[in-house]
Enzyme design. Structure first.
Site, mmCIF file in Angstrom:
data_model
loop_
_atom_site.group_PDB
_atom_site.id
_atom_site.type_symbol
_atom_site.label_atom_id
_atom_site.label_comp_id
_atom_site.label_asym_id
_atom_site.label_seq_id
_atom_site.Cartn_x
_atom_site.Cartn_y
_atom_site.Cartn_z
ATOM 1 N N HIS A 388 48.788 26.703 41.810
ATOM 2 C CA HIS A 388 47.639 27.534 42.167
ATOM 3 C C HIS A 388 47.670 27.884 43.651
ATOM 4 O O HIS A 388 46.814 27.475 44.432
ATOM 5 C CB HIS A 388 46.339 26.824 41.799
ATOM 6 C CG HIS A 388 46.116 26.723 40.326
ATOM 7 N ND1 HIS A 388 46.402 25.577 39.598
ATOM 8 C CD2 HIS A 388 45.657 27.634 39.422
ATOM 9 C CE1 HIS A 388 46.116 25.781 38.326
ATOM 10 N NE2 HIS A 388 45.671 27.022 38.191
ATOM 11 N N ASP A 429 41.633 32.180 42.692
ATOM 12 C CA ASP A 429 42.014 30.774 42.874
ATOM 13 C C ASP A 429 42.099 30.380 44.347
ATOM 14 O O ASP A 429 42.748 29.378 44.678
ATOM 15 C CB ASP A 429 43.365 30.498 42.196
ATOM 16 C CG ASP A 429 43.221 30.120 40.731
ATOM 17 O OD1 ASP A 429 42.165 29.554 40.365
ATOM 18 O OD2 ASP A 429 44.142 30.407 39.942
ATOM 19 N N ASP A 546 45.792 36.059 33.908
ATOM 20 C CA ASP A 546 45.835 34.667 34.367
ATOM 21 C C ASP A 546 46.689 33.803 33.445
ATOM 22 O O ASP A 546 47.250 32.788 33.877
ATOM 23 C CB ASP A 546 44.406 34.123 34.437
ATOM 24 C CG ASP A 546 44.291 32.886 35.313
ATOM 25 O OD1 ASP A 546 45.203 32.638 36.128
ATOM 26 O OD2 ASP A 546 43.286 32.164 35.186
#
Length: 712
Positions: A388, A429, A546
Site C-alpha cells: 500500500h 491509500d 483497486d
C-alpha cells in the site's frame, strides 16, 4: 368474458393492446439529480442449449432438481454462449409490441469466451432458502421475454417473475378475446369446437401464473422492510460464499486459513479478541488534529516556469515519455514508470492523465499547483510499506483512467465526476501504515479511537488527502465553484469509503442487482438519472481498479502478489511480537501463497469482474480471460504435498467455523426441521404399494421431495 359478443370482444382486445403498449413505452421519471449525458445499454447474455433451439418458443416444464419448472439454464462446458445486441430472444412472440423486424439479431460470442467458468454467484442457494416455494426460484426466469438469460439477484427475479405473470394474464385475455370474436352470434355450433384447446392452454397458463405469484409473494412476505433490495442479493451471496468457504476450510489446513482470511476481510466478520492493556504512559491524549501529516507549511512549491514535463525531475524523461505512451492501455508497467521517474510513479501518471484528459484547462488547475500537490501527496505514502504505497496508488489511478474510457461508458460521466474518480483513486491509500483495519482496532490505536472502529483507514486516507489541499500552492480545486467543490467532495468520500474491503459483498450485490433489474425492466438500458445510481457505478469502478491485480499480465500480477504477501507477513510478525493472534494469511510459516490467490480469484475477484463485465459487455472480456489464465497458473503451482492433506471430518481447535447471526441461526434451525419432516414424508411415500405410488392422489408433490431425491 365468456359471454362477450363480437364487438365487445374486439373492444376488449383493443384495450388490452393499448395497455400493453403503455406498459412497454413507460418512460423513466424526470431526473432527480442531473440528466445523464448518455445511458448505458446493458447487453443481455444468453446461454442456449443447442438441442432446444428448434423449440425455443415452448416453455420447458420438465422436472429439474428442486424446481417445478425450469428457471435457469446452468452453465456447463457444452453450452454455447450467445450475446443479444439491441435485440430480443428467439422466444419473443410476434404480438409483443417490444419486438420489431430490426431487433433480435443474435451474435455468437468468440470461442474463447464460450467456455469461461461462471463465478459462485450462479450456484444454487436452495439449502438456505426459507420455504419450498422460494427454493423453486434458485435462478432466473427462462421466459419468452428473457430467453435463458441468467438472473440471480432476488429482486430482479421477483420483477422477472411478475413480468411473466403479466404476460400470462395478457395471453389468457387475448385467447378469450379471440374466442369471443370467433364465437360470433350466440348459438353458433362451430364455436364449441374451439373451446377445448383454449381451455387446455388457459389451464396451463393459469397454473403457471399461480406458481409465479406464489413465489413472488413468498419473497415479498419475507423481505425485511428496513433493508434495501440490494441486501436481498448481498445476504444470498454471503450465504453461498459461507458455504463455499466452509467446504474449502475442510480440505486442508491452508484452505482453512484462506477461508478465514476471505471471510474476515471481505464479509465484514467481526471477531472478538483480547485487547492489550493500556498503561498510564500509553493512555491516548485528546486529539484535535489529523495524524501523519508533515511538511505542510514549508512545501517545496514549484513555479509555473519550472514544472517538468510529467511533474517530476528526471534525467530519463524521454524513456519515461515512451513508457507513459501506454497510459491509456490496460497493464501499464508502473514498476518501470517508478524506475524512470525517480520513484515518483503517482505524480508522473496522474500528471500525465490530467494532461491527456485536458482537466487542467477544464478546471483551470495551474500546472505548478498540480505538480506540487502530487509530490506532497506521494510523499505521504510510505515507501517502507510493501504494497500500500504510491506504486499501488498509481496503478489504481491508471486502472481507473482506463475503465472510465471503456466504450460502454463513453460520454456517460461528466468531467467533474471523472475528476472526482481520479482524485479518489490517487488518495485512496495515502498514509497507509501497512496493517489492516482490524489490527488497528485490536491494538487500540489512535486512528481506531478517532474513527470509532468504522472504516478506520479509509476515513484517515480521506482526511489526509483533503488536508493536503491546504498546504502552500496545493489547492488544485481553487477555481471550482462552491457547488462543484461540495459535489466533488461528496463523490470522493463515497468512493474512497467504498474501498473498505469489508463492504465488498454489499457493493457487489448492489451492482449485480442494478444490472439484472435493468435487464428485466428496461430492455437493458441503464439511465443513471440520479446520484445514487451514478455514484454506485463509480464506486464499483474504483473498487474494480483497486482489485485489478489478477486481471493484469502475469509478470505484473506476480509482483503485486509478492508485495501483498510481504506486507501480510510483516503484520504477522508484529502480531507475534505483541502476543496477539496472528491474522489469517499473515503467518509466514503456514500461509499458502498459491492457494490464497486461487481463493481470492474464485470468491472475490472473479464475481466482481464478472458483474462489471456484464455492465460494460463486451468491453471487459479480455480482462476476464486474463483473470482465468492467471488463476490457472497459480492453481498449477499449488504444491501437492501429502502432509497438507488432512481428514475432512477433523474437528480440531484450529478449524475455521463461520459464526451465524441470531437471524441466520433461526433460519438454519427452521431448515433442519423442514428437511427432517420432508425426509420422513418421503420415506412414508416410498413404503406405499406400487399402485398407490402410481395414483395421482397418493403420489407426493415433486416439490416436496427431499433434495437428494430431486437431483439428477
Amino acid at each position: 368474458m365468456e359471454n362477450l359478443g363480437v364487438g365487445e370482444g374486439a373492444e376488449a382486445c383493443s384495450r388490452l393492446s393499448r395497455s400493453r403498449g403503455r406498459h412497454s413505452m413507460t418512460r423513466a421519471p424526470k431526473h432527480l439529480w442531473r440528466q445523464p449525458r448518455r445511458p448505458i445499454r446493458i447487453q443481455q447474455r444468453f446461454y442456449s442449449d443447442p438441442d432446444k433451439s428448434a423449440g425455443c418458443r415452448e416453455r420447458d416444464l420438465s422436472p429439474r432438481p428442486e424446481l417445478r419448472k425450469s428457471r435457469l439454464s446452468w452453465p456447463v462446458s457444452s453450452c454455447r454462449r450467445f450475446d443479444l445486441e439491441n435485440g430480443l430472444s428467439c422466444g419473443r412472440r410476434a404480438l409483443d409490441p417490444q419486438s420489431s423486424p430490426g431487433l433480435g439479431r443474435i451474435m455468437q460470442a468468440p470461442v474463447p469466451h464460450s467456455q469461461r467458468r461462471e463465478s459462485f454467484l450462479y450456484r444454487s442457494d436452495s439449502d438456505y432458502e426459507l420455504s419450498p416455494k422460494a427454493m423453486s426460484r434458485n435462478s432466473s426466469v427462462a421466459s419468452d421475454l428473457h430467453g435463458e438469460d441468467m438472473i440471480v439477484t432476488p429482486f430482479a427475479q421477483v420483477l422477472a417473475s411478475l413480468r411473466t405473470v403479466r404476460s400470462n394474464v395478457a395471453a389468457l385475455a387475448r385467447q378469450q378475446c379471440l374466442g369471443a370474436a370467433k364465437q360470433g352470434p350466440v348459438g353458433n355450433p362451430s364455436s364449441s369446437n374451439q373451446l377445448p384447446p383454449a381451455e387446455d392452454t388457459g389451464q396451463k397458463l393459469a397454473l403457471e401464473t399461480l406458481d409465479e405469484l406464489d413465489w413472488c409473494l413468498d419473497q415479498l412476505e419475507t423481505l425485511q422492510t428496513r433493508h434495501s433490495v440490494g441486501e436481498m442479493a448481498s445476504n444470498k451471496f454471503k450465504r453461498i460464499l459461507n458455504r463455499e468457504l466452509t467446504h474449502l476450510s475442510e480440505t486442508s489446513r491452508s484452505g482453512n486459513q484462506v477461508s478465514e482470511y476471505i471471510s474476515r476481510t471481505f464479509l465484514d466478520q467481526q471477531t472478538e479478541v483480547e485487547l492489550p492493556k493500556v498503561t498510564a504512559e500509553e493512555a491516548p491524549q485528546p486529539m484535535s488534529r489529523i495524524s501523519g501529516l508533515h511538511g505542510l507549511c514549508h512545501s517545496a512549491s514549484l513555479s509555473s516556469a519550472t514544472v517538468p514535463r510529467f511533474g517530476v525531475q528526471t534525467d530519463q524523461e524521454e524513456q519515461l515519455a515512451k513508457e507513459l505512451e501506454d497510459t491509456n492501455k490496460w497493464g501499464l508497467d508502473v514498476f518501470k514508470v517508478a524506475e524512470l521517474s525517480g520513484n515518483r510513479p503517482l505524480t508522473a501518471i496522474i500528471f500525465s492523465i490530467f494532461q491527456e484528459r485536458d482537466l487542467l484547462k477544464t478546471f483551470q488547475i495551474p500546472a505548478d499547483t498540480l505538480a506540487t500537490y502530487l509530490l506532497m501527496l506521494e510523499g505521504h505514502y510510505h515507501a517502507n510499506v510493501a504494497y500500500h504505497n504510491s506504486l499501488h496508488a498509481a496503478d489504481v489511478a491508471q486502472s481507473t483512467h482506463v475503465l472510465l474510457a471503456t466504450p460502454a461508458l463513453e460520454a456517460v460521466f461528466t468531467d467533474l465526476e471523472i475528476l472526482a474518480a481520479l482524485f479518489a483513486s490517487a488518495i485512496h491509500d495515502v498514509d497507509h501504515p501497512g496493517v489492516s483495519n482490524q489490527f488497528l482496532i485490536n491494538t487500540n490505536s489512535e486512528l481506531a479511537l478517532m474513527y470509532n472502529d468504522a472504516s478506520v483507514l479509509e476515513n484517515h486516507h480521506l482526511a489526509v488527502g483533503f488536508k493536503l489541499l491546504q498546504a502552500e500552492n496545493c489547492d488544485i480545486f481553487q477555481n471550482l465553484s462552491a457547488k462543484q467543490r461540495l459535489s466533488l467532495r461528496r463523490m470522493v468520500i463515497d468512493m474512497v469509503l467504498a474501498t473498505d474491503m469489508s463492504k465488498h459483498m454489499n457493493l457487489l450485490a448492489d451492482l449485480k442487482t442494478m444490472v439484472e433489474t435493468k435487464k428485466v425492466t428496461s430492455l437493458g438500458v441503464l439511465l443513471l438519472d440520479n446520484y445514487s445510481d451514478r455514484i454506485q457505478v463509480l464506486q464499483n469502478l474504483v473498487h474494480c481498479a483497486d482489485l485489478s491485480n489478477p486481471t493484469k499480465p502475469l509478470p505484473l500480477y506476480r509482483q503485486w502478489t509478492d508485495r501483498i504477501m510481504a506486507e501480510f507477513f510483516q503484520q504477522g510478525d508484529r502480531e507475534r511480537e505483541s502476543g496477539l493472534d496472528i491474522s489469517p494469511m499473515c503467518d509466514k510459516h503456514t500461509a499458502s501463497v498459491e492457494k490464497s490467490q486461487v481463493g481470492f480469484i474464485d470468491y472475490i475477484a472473479h464475481p466482481l469482474w464478472e458483474t462489471w463485465a456484464d455492465l460494460v459487455h463486451p468491453d471487459a472480456q479480455d480482462l476476464l480471460d486474463t483473470l482465468e489464465d492467471n488463476r490457472e497458473w497459480y492453481q498449477s503451482k499449488i504444491p501437492r504435498s501429502p502432509s497438507d492433506l488432512t481428514n475432512p471430518e477433523r474437528d480440531g481447535p484450529d478449524r475455521f467455523q463461520f459464526e451465524l447471526t441470531l437471524e441466520e441461526a433461526e433460519e438454519e434451525d427452521e431448515e433442519e426441521e423442514e428437511e427432517g419432516e420432508e425426509t420422513a414424508l418421503a420415506k412414508e411415500a416410498l413404503e406405499l404399494p406400487d399402485t398407490e405410488l402410481l395414483s395421482p392422489e397418493a403420489g407426493p408433490d415433486p416439490g416436496d421431495l427431499p433434495l437428494d431425491n430431486q437431483r439428477t
